[in-house]
Design an enzyme around this catalytic site. Structure first.
Site, PDB file in Angstrom:
ATOM      1  NE  ARG A  64      12.738  -5.474  -2.751  1.00  0.00           N
ATOM      2  CZ  ARG A  64      11.910  -4.814  -1.999  1.00  0.00           C
ATOM      3  NH1 ARG A  64      12.271  -4.429  -0.988  1.00  0.00           N
ATOM      4  NH2 ARG A  64      11.040  -3.918  -3.026  1.00  0.00           N
ATOM      5  CB  ALA A 110       0.292  -8.203   1.539  1.00  0.00           C
ATOM      6  CD  GLN A 121       1.790  -7.565   5.341  1.00  0.00           C
ATOM      7  OE1 GLN A 121       0.852  -7.519   4.213  1.00  0.00           O
ATOM      8  NE2 GLN A 121       2.210  -5.748   5.953  1.00  0.00           N
ATOM      9  CG  LEU A 147      17.534  -1.067   1.600  1.00  0.00           C
ATOM     10  CD1 LEU A 147      18.874  -0.201   1.221  1.00  0.00           C
ATOM     11  CD2 LEU A 147      17.940  -2.128   0.977  1.00  0.00           C
ATOM     12  CE1 TYR A 186      -1.082  -2.113  -2.159  1.00  0.00           C
ATOM     13  CE2 TYR A 186       0.869  -2.767  -0.232  1.00  0.00           C
ATOM     14  CZ  TYR A 186       0.411  -2.288  -1.367  1.00  0.00           C
ATOM     15  OH  TYR A 186       1.288  -3.176  -2.515  1.00  0.00           O
TER      16      TYR A 186
END
Length: 372
Positions: free
Chosen positions: A327, A59, A102, A304, A185
């Site tokens: 992640r 970001a 982004q 996930l 955001y």
């Protein structure tokens, strides 16, 4: 010819990816005054040798006060652009992976401490903090400083800031722009009735709440080269009563598609402190499935997604067109290599690494072999 959907090519606008693995934008909180540092060269360089289809820069704020934290990357000045160019030049010298960016603005969630120091908002009168802005003067948390409600001049400045950053992204030869409309955001704040309580044409009805995010999309689309894709990341639900939901997300996605959006990345949450998220493997995939059923543009699923068969099933069953990992690839920067080995597919690898190709996977690195 690929035997799996995960490793089959896909086109997003005028950009063709060799596989359907997207490296999602992941904030590193390691910039200095908005400028990329050596950490970004190391981090992005590692990601660029992962074998994924595309890498998305974290970001990136379109104005200084739009940064999530004082450690966030920006693309709002010549100095920011120069620092990013240095990083990109280093990565591109050794990798041909397409790189996207982004662009976003944190709104009322700006002026935060970095996560490993607690992540809470820093007050405007404290070092590292500043006054935030939002659609309405409603703080993200009751203990936070209330944001300044944006007036018409403020909205005009933000549209101009997004356009300026998009032009800088074009000068940096970035392959695509993703606009950040998720995770609580600024643009998400306009979309959700929980954070947008305006009484002008930018608040109230769904059409009004979508107005400013759509204006930002149109501004970026006009500023970025027509042959390169502009996409959007959205939160499909606020995970709380009375908030933004999947039906509204579908309406927003359809409006984006009409304006030339090349793809939509479907995430969720981040706007309300009382959100109740049902977290588990593929927990956000049903939202991607719902958006895909209602639009024709490519849909990216995230959340996930950690297992190879899981990723293949998401695409193979038609729930989404691409999967994004974040992640999971921080933990295992060679996740796409291992997925390709699992399925008997191939990935691109630098010549310097050819000697590590396992004997049992002789075609893993595009069939290239280094003689010992």
């Amino acid at each position: 010819m690929s035997g799996t959907k995960l490793f089959s090519p896909v086109s997003i606008g005028g950009l063709t990816l060799r596989n359907r693995i997207v490296i999602a934008p992941m904030c590193q909180y390691s910039a200095q005054d908005g400028h990329m540092t050596d950490w970004h060269l190391i981090h992005l360089g590692t990601m660029a040798h992962s074998g994924a289809g595309i890498l998305t820069i974290e970001a990136t704020a379109v104005s200084p006060e739009g940064r999530i934290s004082y450690g966030d990357v920006g693309l709002y000045s010549d100095q920011c652009e120069a620092a990013m160019r240095r990083t990109l030049d280093g990565v591109r010298r050794w990798s041909d992976m397409p790189i996207a960016i982004q662009l976003g603005h944190a709104g009322r969630k700006a002026s935060s401490e970095v996560p490993w120091k607690g992540g809470r908002q820093i007050a405007p009168d404290q070092p590292g903090g500043w006054k935030t802005m939002a659609p309405s003067g409603i703080p993200f948390h009751a203990s936070y400083d209330a944001p300044m409600a944006l007036d018409r001049d403020g909205l005009a400045r933000l549209r101009a800031a997004f356009a300026d950053s998009a032009r800088r992204a074009a000068r940096l030869d970035l392959a695509a722009v993703q606009i950040h409309g998720a995770h609580g955001y600024l643009l998400h704040q306009f979309l959700s009735p929980l954070s947008n309580q305006r009484t002008d044409e930018y608040g109230g009805t769904l059409e009004n709440r979508m107005r400013f995010p759509l204006e930002v999309f149109e501004t970026v689309r006009e500023a970025f080269p027509a042959d390169r894709p502009v996409t959007m990341r959205v939160s499909a639900t606020d995970w709380t009563d009375g908030g933004w939901n999947v039906d509204q997300t579908i309406a927003f996605a359809q409006a984006l598609e009409q304006r030339g959006c090349a793809a939509i990345h479907v995430s969720s949450g981040g706007l309300a402190v009382n959100q109740q998220i049902a977290v588990g493997p593929s927990y956000q995939v049903p939202f991607a499935r719902a958006v895909k059923a209602a639009t024709r543009m490519p849909v990216i699923a995230v959340g996930l997604i950690t297992e190879f068969e899981q990723a293949e099933a998401i695409i193979g069953t038609g729930d989404a067109d691409l999967i994004a990992i974040a992640r999971a690839i921080l933990y295992d920067p060679r996740w796409p290599w291992h997925a390709a080995a699992h399925f008997g597919e191939s990935v691109s690898a630098p010549d310097q690494y050819l000697r590590c190709q396992p004997r049992q996977f002789p075609s893993l690195f595009d069939g290239k072999v280094q003689q010992q």
